[in-house]
Enzyme design. Structure first.
Site, PDB file in Angstrom:
ATOM      1  N   TRP A 200      57.443  46.939  17.509  1.00  0.00           N
ATOM      2  CA  TRP A 200      55.948  46.434  17.900  1.00  0.00           C
ATOM      3  C   TRP A 200      56.398  44.541  17.178  1.00  0.00           C
ATOM      4  O   TRP A 200      56.834  44.231  16.299  1.00  0.00           O
ATOM      5  CB  TRP A 200      55.019  47.347  16.964  1.00  0.00           C
ATOM      6  CG  TRP A 200      54.139  46.800  17.602  1.00  0.00           C
ATOM      7  CD1 TRP A 200      53.052  46.730  18.740  1.00  0.00           C
ATOM      8  CD2 TRP A 200      52.979  45.178  16.456  1.00  0.00           C
ATOM      9  NE1 TRP A 200      51.947  46.369  18.463  1.00  0.00           N
ATOM     10  CE2 TRP A 200      51.412  44.918  17.613  1.00  0.00           C
ATOM     11  CE3 TRP A 200      53.126  45.103  15.888  1.00  0.00           C
ATOM     12  CZ2 TRP A 200      50.507  44.439  16.869  1.00  0.00           C
ATOM     13  CZ3 TRP A 200      51.949  44.564  14.579  1.00  0.00           C
ATOM     14  CH2 TRP A 200      51.120  44.294  15.881  1.00  0.00           C
ATOM     15  N   ASP A 367      39.435  44.312  28.130  1.00  0.00           N
ATOM     16  CA  ASP A 367      41.003  45.533  28.057  1.00  0.00           C
ATOM     17  C   ASP A 367      39.948  46.182  27.553  1.00  0.00           C
ATOM     18  O   ASP A 367      38.958  47.069  28.399  1.00  0.00           O
ATOM     19  CB  ASP A 367      40.973  44.311  26.909  1.00  0.00           C
ATOM     20  CG  ASP A 367      42.703  44.940  26.575  1.00  0.00           C
ATOM     21  OD1 ASP A 367      42.812  45.480  26.068  1.00  0.00           O
ATOM     22  OD2 ASP A 367      43.519  44.226  27.394  1.00  0.00           O
ATOM     23  N   ARG A 444      48.545  57.010  17.276  1.00  0.00           N
ATOM     24  CA  ARG A 444      47.939  56.237  17.525  1.00  0.00           C
ATOM     25  C   ARG A 444      46.253  56.902  18.360  1.00  0.00           C
ATOM     26  O   ARG A 444      45.421  56.733  19.179  1.00  0.00           O
ATOM     27  CB  ARG A 444      47.169  55.104  18.731  1.00  0.00           C
ATOM     28  CG  ARG A 444      46.133  54.425  18.154  1.00  0.00           C
ATOM     29  CD  ARG A 444      46.803  52.923  19.909  1.00  0.00           C
ATOM     30  NE  ARG A 444      45.335  51.844  19.428  1.00  0.00           N
ATOM     31  CZ  ARG A 444      44.551  51.241  20.595  1.00  0.00           C
ATOM     32  NH1 ARG A 444      45.600  51.300  21.877  1.00  0.00           N
ATOM     33  NH2 ARG A 444      44.831  49.953  20.331  1.00  0.00           N
ATOM     34  N   LYS A 477      45.876  45.485  33.769  1.00  0.00           N
ATOM     35  CA  LYS A 477      46.959  45.988  33.511  1.00  0.00           C
ATOM     36  C   LYS A 477      47.026  47.138  32.742  1.00  0.00           C
ATOM     37  O   LYS A 477      46.141  47.854  31.971  1.00  0.00           O
ATOM     38  CB  LYS A 477      46.357  45.074  31.431  1.00  0.00           C
ATOM     39  CG  LYS A 477      46.862  45.111  30.546  1.00  0.00           C
ATOM     40  CD  LYS A 477      46.200  44.558  29.649  1.00  0.00           C
ATOM     41  CE  LYS A 477      46.603  43.861  27.690  1.00  0.00           C
ATOM     42  NZ  LYS A 477      46.668  43.708  26.834  1.00  0.00           N
ATOM     43  N   ASP A 479      48.203  50.388  30.235  1.00  0.00           N
ATOM     44  CA  ASP A 479      48.874  50.211  29.167  1.00  0.00           C
ATOM     45  C   ASP A 479      49.761  52.054  29.543  1.00  0.00           C
ATOM     46  O   ASP A 479      49.687  52.174  30.012  1.00  0.00           O
ATOM     47  CB  ASP A 479      47.891  49.838  28.039  1.00  0.00           C
ATOM     48  CG  ASP A 479      48.135  49.194  27.052  1.00  0.00           C
ATOM     49  OD1 ASP A 479      49.211  49.475  26.591  1.00  0.00           O
ATOM     50  OD2 ASP A 479      47.262  48.612  26.129  1.00  0.00           O
ATOM     51  N   MET A 480      50.585  51.324  27.253  1.00  0.00           N
ATOM     52  CA  MET A 480      50.903  53.000  27.389  1.00  0.00           C
ATOM     53  C   MET A 480      51.336  52.758  26.130  1.00  0.00           C
ATOM     54  O   MET A 480      52.186  51.525  25.319  1.00  0.00           O
ATOM     55  CB  MET A 480      52.605  52.508  27.808  1.00  0.00           C
ATOM     56  CG  MET A 480      53.219  53.913  28.113  1.00  0.00           C
ATOM     57  SD  MET A 480      53.913  55.202  26.681  1.00  0.00           S
ATOM     58  CE  MET A 480      54.949  55.324  27.039  1.00  0.00           C
ATOM     59  N   ASN A 481      50.613  52.969  25.053  1.00  0.00           N
ATOM     60  CA  ASN A 481      50.380  52.876  23.606  1.00  0.00           C
ATOM     61  C   ASN A 481      51.083  53.990  22.753  1.00  0.00           C
ATOM     62  O   ASN A 481      51.116  53.961  21.589  1.00  0.00           O
ATOM     63  CB  ASN A 481      48.843  52.753  23.110  1.00  0.00           C
ATOM     64  CG  ASN A 481      49.049  50.792  23.599  1.00  0.00           C
ATOM     65  OD1 ASN A 481      49.192  49.981  23.099  1.00  0.00           O
ATOM     66  ND2 ASN A 481      47.883  51.366  24.310  1.00  0.00           N
ATOM     67  N   CYS A 527      51.986  46.698  30.028  1.00  0.00           N
ATOM     68  CA  CYS A 527      52.076  46.367  28.970  1.00  0.00           C
ATOM     69  C   CYS A 527      52.371  47.982  27.907  1.00  0.00           C
ATOM     70  O   CYS A 527      52.187  48.749  28.506  1.00  0.00           O
ATOM     71  CB  CYS A 527      50.140  46.146  28.590  1.00  0.00           C
ATOM     72  SG  CYS A 527      50.175  46.345  27.098  1.00  0.00           S
ATOM     73  N   ASP A 549      52.100  41.706  21.868  1.00  0.00           N
ATOM     74  CA  ASP A 549      51.103  41.721  21.040  1.00  0.00           C
ATOM     75  C   ASP A 549      50.642  40.715  20.213  1.00  0.00           C
ATOM     76  O   ASP A 549      49.627  40.128  19.546  1.00  0.00           O
ATOM     77  CB  ASP A 549      50.766  43.339  19.803  1.00  0.00           C
ATOM     78  CG  ASP A 549      49.850  44.512  21.065  1.00  0.00           C
ATOM     79  OD1 ASP A 549      49.718  43.615  22.560  1.00  0.00           O
ATOM     80  OD2 ASP A 549      50.009  45.206  20.707  1.00  0.00           O
TER      81      ASP A 549
HETATM   82  C1  DGJ Z   1      48.050  47.699  23.306  1.00  0.00           C
HETATM   83  C2  DGJ Z   1      47.883  45.842  23.917  1.00  0.00           C
HETATM   84  O1  DGJ Z   1      49.390  45.222  23.861  1.00  0.00           O
HETATM   85  C3  DGJ Z   1      46.777  44.616  23.592  1.00  0.00           C
HETATM   86  O2  DGJ Z   1      47.106  44.101  24.659  1.00  0.00           O
HETATM   87  C4  DGJ Z   1      45.464  45.962  23.566  1.00  0.00           C
HETATM   88  O3  DGJ Z   1      45.681  45.851  25.694  1.00  0.00           O
HETATM   89  C5  DGJ Z   1      45.333  46.859  23.139  1.00  0.00           C
HETATM   90  N1  DGJ Z   1      46.041  47.995  23.216  1.00  0.00           N
HETATM   91  C6  DGJ Z   1      44.500  47.906  23.822  1.00  0.00           C
HETATM   92  O4  DGJ Z   1      44.185  49.885  23.219  1.00  0.00           O
END
Ligand code: DGJ
Length: 740
Positions: A200, A367, A444, A477, A479-481, A527, A549
């Site tokens: 990351w 976002d 997270r 967007k 996302d997948m965190n 993302c 990020d």
């Molecule tokens: C991770 C993304 O990379 C960021 O740009 C943002 O969208 C956050 N998640 C939001 O939780």
């Protein structure tokens, strides 16, 4: 471009202007690899390239013949059991416990165009004359299994795509334990292996090692392609540079667990294998089942790393990315994440949008934090309906007001995830990956929805469809965190578990496909905590991806440089953010930040309300600049000139297809004093054309700029100055060249 089959020698020769790829049907019916590289004259037979010899201790196929040994033959799609001691491309566990297979040539087909891969992302043709495809059908009679190998060669690119399909006709159960997308045996191991490694915030760093005997590989078992390794490797010769020399690039069009490895045997042969990672994968097959591997793309360049990257860029920009936005100018956006994080209401958002509209920005992206009861990262993932407490007048009204400012409206989603504190989880706690009786690991504070299940995907689809129909949305967007861990699909049997990782990513692809079919005008940006799923698979659905990020301009030089090894500039999400930077604390000028971010899909991600009038004026000018140059930057030919991994300077440039204009970018991290003169040798210009060099008082022919170089010496070195009046660290300079 052509694919020839020579009946007499049973050899296939795939070639175009630049490359040749030659396959033979061996004496035992399996396939041998004869050549991959710069184009060769065609001939009836290249059989001499097999180099069959007697070798002590070799395992041999035929009695009375001590030269035919699969251990020493370079192969196309090796399997276990015929004497090859290296890692196979395919491995099948049979009901009697055997893993021996013997796939023997049956027939082949050659045709124009390229087939789609059901449920999987893949490159394509728009006109069938752009490429030719070879399908080779092989069969293992004993286990009633057919193997089809697909090869497509493109007319205009030094690129060949490959994939394999296994079809089972037997009555007993078999388990596919390994099914790689490609395997190539190269005759020597004199290579540096290039890979893109990271984590990351420092994704896709260009990393190299000299090939050694044994296995060297990169992989992901995180359920996504990951920021740690990218599904790509290249083999370059020792003397290959960005500008010249030989290199082979291998890239996998896939977003899940992968393995990319080079195995060097002690006879110096290098076997390159790419595909779904065989660990955590076992695919049970019954009569009539088919398994299609993802696609691998192989590029050969003798024009250095830039030649390789340009082939990937052309293919991925125009024949992997699809849809409405593929060729259109990408909107300049403002994203509120680094401006507000979770702390916003409709007033704050509207004010930001209003300011952005006044600067010429084209798209507002709302976002994380607009849905459910989300005020931090502990709740509401899965509840894809507006947070009415936060956005008092409702999201729709806000979106319409933003549209009223002349801005398009876009928003953030994370459809694959759920928080425990959500309506979705309360209703369907069994929809997450987890094994009853064991701890569920979070990342997270979130858990992964089991997208291998249709009912889960359908539920999410319905929610998103309702949302998208209700709002004037132009951009999403996705996302997948978190990475996947402890994967167990509840309610499914033992056999299913070995399929889960792959089914998960197929599920992600399916949801993407449904949404882009239903909403073809929406621009999707993928993302994953920044760039943890920046891979070719995603580009098929989302033509741009959030790169990292880490928005620090200095760090971004490395991240964007590494990303450009494979991925087109039009896919690289890059924003100007605040200074000091939120990730590194580094202070850089507005100019430096923009000069880096221009080389991607440009946007802003900072609180415009906190900027001085002077900075706002700079943004206004930057937006005008990007609107004028985005077509050149996104559609031109990109050349890396100086690597941030090697020193204090970075340089790259784009040249228009007709070579009438070019934009050179030069970045210097620390300010040196009284150093030598500095010249930058440019690339890709027309030798015969005279170029006007912005801000210099003389013009130059293309040949001079490429051979002698563009003079960049500045005052800090005590010499000639042009526009570059600034001294200090973190300097950037853009130089426009225009043909006269
Ligand atoms: C991770 C993304 O990379 C960021 O740009 C943002 O969208 C956050 N998640 C939001 O939780």
């Amino acid at each position: 471009m052509s694919i020839c089959y020579h009946e007499g020698s049973r050899e296939f020769h795939l070639s175009n202007r630049d490359i040749s790829y030659i396959i033979t049907v061996l004496k035992n019916g399996q396939l041998g690899q004869l050549y991959f590289g710069k184009k060769l004259h065609d001939r009836e037979s290249f059989a001499h390239l097999l180099e069959l010899r007697h070798r002590p201790m070799a395992v041999c196929t035929y009695e009375g013949d001590s030269t035919f040994s699969m251990e020493h033959i370079k192969q196309e799609y090796p399997s276990y059991g015929a004497g090859d001691m290296r890692y196979p491309a395919v491995e099948i566990l049979q009901e009697n416990g055997s893993r021996i297979t013997d796939f023997v040539y049956q027939t082949h087909r050659i045709y124009d165009g390229k087939p789609a891969l059901a449920g999987l992302p893949a490159t394509y043709t728009e006109d069938s004359k752009e490429a030719q495809t070879l399908e080779i059908e092989l069969k293992d009679e004993l286990i009633h299994t057919t193997l089809i190998l697909y090869y497509t060669i493109f007319e205009e690119l030094p690129a060949i795509t490959r994939s394999a399909k296994v079809i089972y006709h037997g009555t007993e159960k078999i388990v596919l334990e390994r099914a790689m997308s490609c395997s190539v045996d190269l005759p020597d191991h004199d290579y540096q292996m290039i890979e893109l490694t990271g984590a990351w915030g420092r994704e896709r760093a260009v990393t190299e090692r000299k090939l050694q005997y044994g296995i060297q590989g990169i992989y992901s078992m995180r359920g996504c392609s990951s920021s740690n390794f990218n599904p790509f490797l290249a083999l370059r010769r020792e003397n290959t540079t960005e500008a010249c020399g030989e290199v082979y690039g291998f890239s996998l069009v896939y977003s899940g667990n992968f393995l990319a490895q080079a195995e060097v045997d002690t006879y110096d042969v290098t076997r390159v294998t790419l595909g779904i990672h065989p660990d955590r994968f076992s695919w049970e097959m019954k009569n009539g089942d088919e398994f299609q591997t993802p696609e691998a793309v192989m590029v050969y360049s003798n024009r250095g790393l830039n030649g390789m990257s340009q082939a990937f860029h052309s293919l991925y920009r125009a024949r992997l990315a699809r849809g409405y936005w593929r060729d259109r100018p990408r909107p300049i956006l403002i994203n509120n994440w680094e401006a507000t994080y979770f702390d916003f209401n409709e007033q704050k958002i509207y004010e930001l949008a209003e300011k952005a509209a006044g600067l010429g920005i084209e798209l507002f992206v709302l976002d994380d934090g607009w849905f459910g009861k989300r005020n931090d990262d502990t709740s509401s993932l899965g509840d894809w309906y507006p947070n009415e407490e936060k956005l008092k007048g409702g999201l729709r009204l806000l979106a319409e007001r933003i549209n009223g400012l002349g801005l398009k409206f876009g928003m953030w989603i994370e459809p694959e995830m759920v928080n425990k504190d959500s309506d979705l989880y309360r209703k369907h706690p069994d929809w997450v990956f987890a094994e009853v009786g064991r701890n569920m690991c979070h990342s997270r504070n979130q858990y992964v929805l089991d997208f291998s299940k249709k009912e889960v995907r359908d539920y999410i689809y319905d929610m998103l469809e309702r949302l998208f129909l209700d709002l004037p949305i132009s951009y999403i967007k996705w996302d997948m965190n978190r990475t996947l861990s402890d994967i167990f699909s509840n309610g499914n049997d033992r056999e299913y578990q070995g399929k889960t990782y792959h089914k998960y990513i197929l599920g992600v692809y399916e949801l993407y496909e449904r949404l882009i079919q239903k909403f073809p005008d929406i621009l999707f940006e993928s993302c994953a905590s920044g760039g943890a799923r920046f891979d070719p698979g995603m580009l098929y659905y989302a033509p741009q991806a959030w790169t990292s990020d880490n928005t620090d301009a200095v760090q971004r030089l490395k991240i964007q440089y590494g990303t450009s090894m494979v991925y087109p500039i039009s896919s690289i999400g890059s924003h100007v953010s605040a200074s000091p930077n939120h990730q590194t604390g580094r202070e850089t000028s507005m100019e430096m930040r923009a000069d880096v971010a221009y080389f991607g899909t440009f946007g802003y991600e900072l609180d415009l309300m906190e900027l001085t009038e002077e900075d706002l004026e700079k943004i206004r000018e930057q937006v005008v600049f990007m609107k004028e140059h985005r077509s050149l930057i996104h559609h031109g030919t990109f050349y890396r000139l100086k690597s941030p991994f090697e020193g204090n300077e970075t340089a790259w440039m784009v040249v228009a297809k007709d070579r009438r204009e070019a934009l050179v970018a030069y970045y210097r991290i620390l300010q040196p004093t009284n150093t030598g003169f500095c010249r930058l040798k440019l690339e890709g210009l027309d030798e015969e054309v005279m170029y006007q060099i912005e801000d210099l008082d003389y013009d130059c022919y293309g040949d001079e700029l490429m051979q002698s170089g563009l003079i960049l010496s500045d005052t800090a070195s005590g010499v000639r100055n042009s526009k570059w009046k600034e001294k200090g660290d973190f300097q950037a300079r853009l130089i426009k060249l225009t043909a006269i």
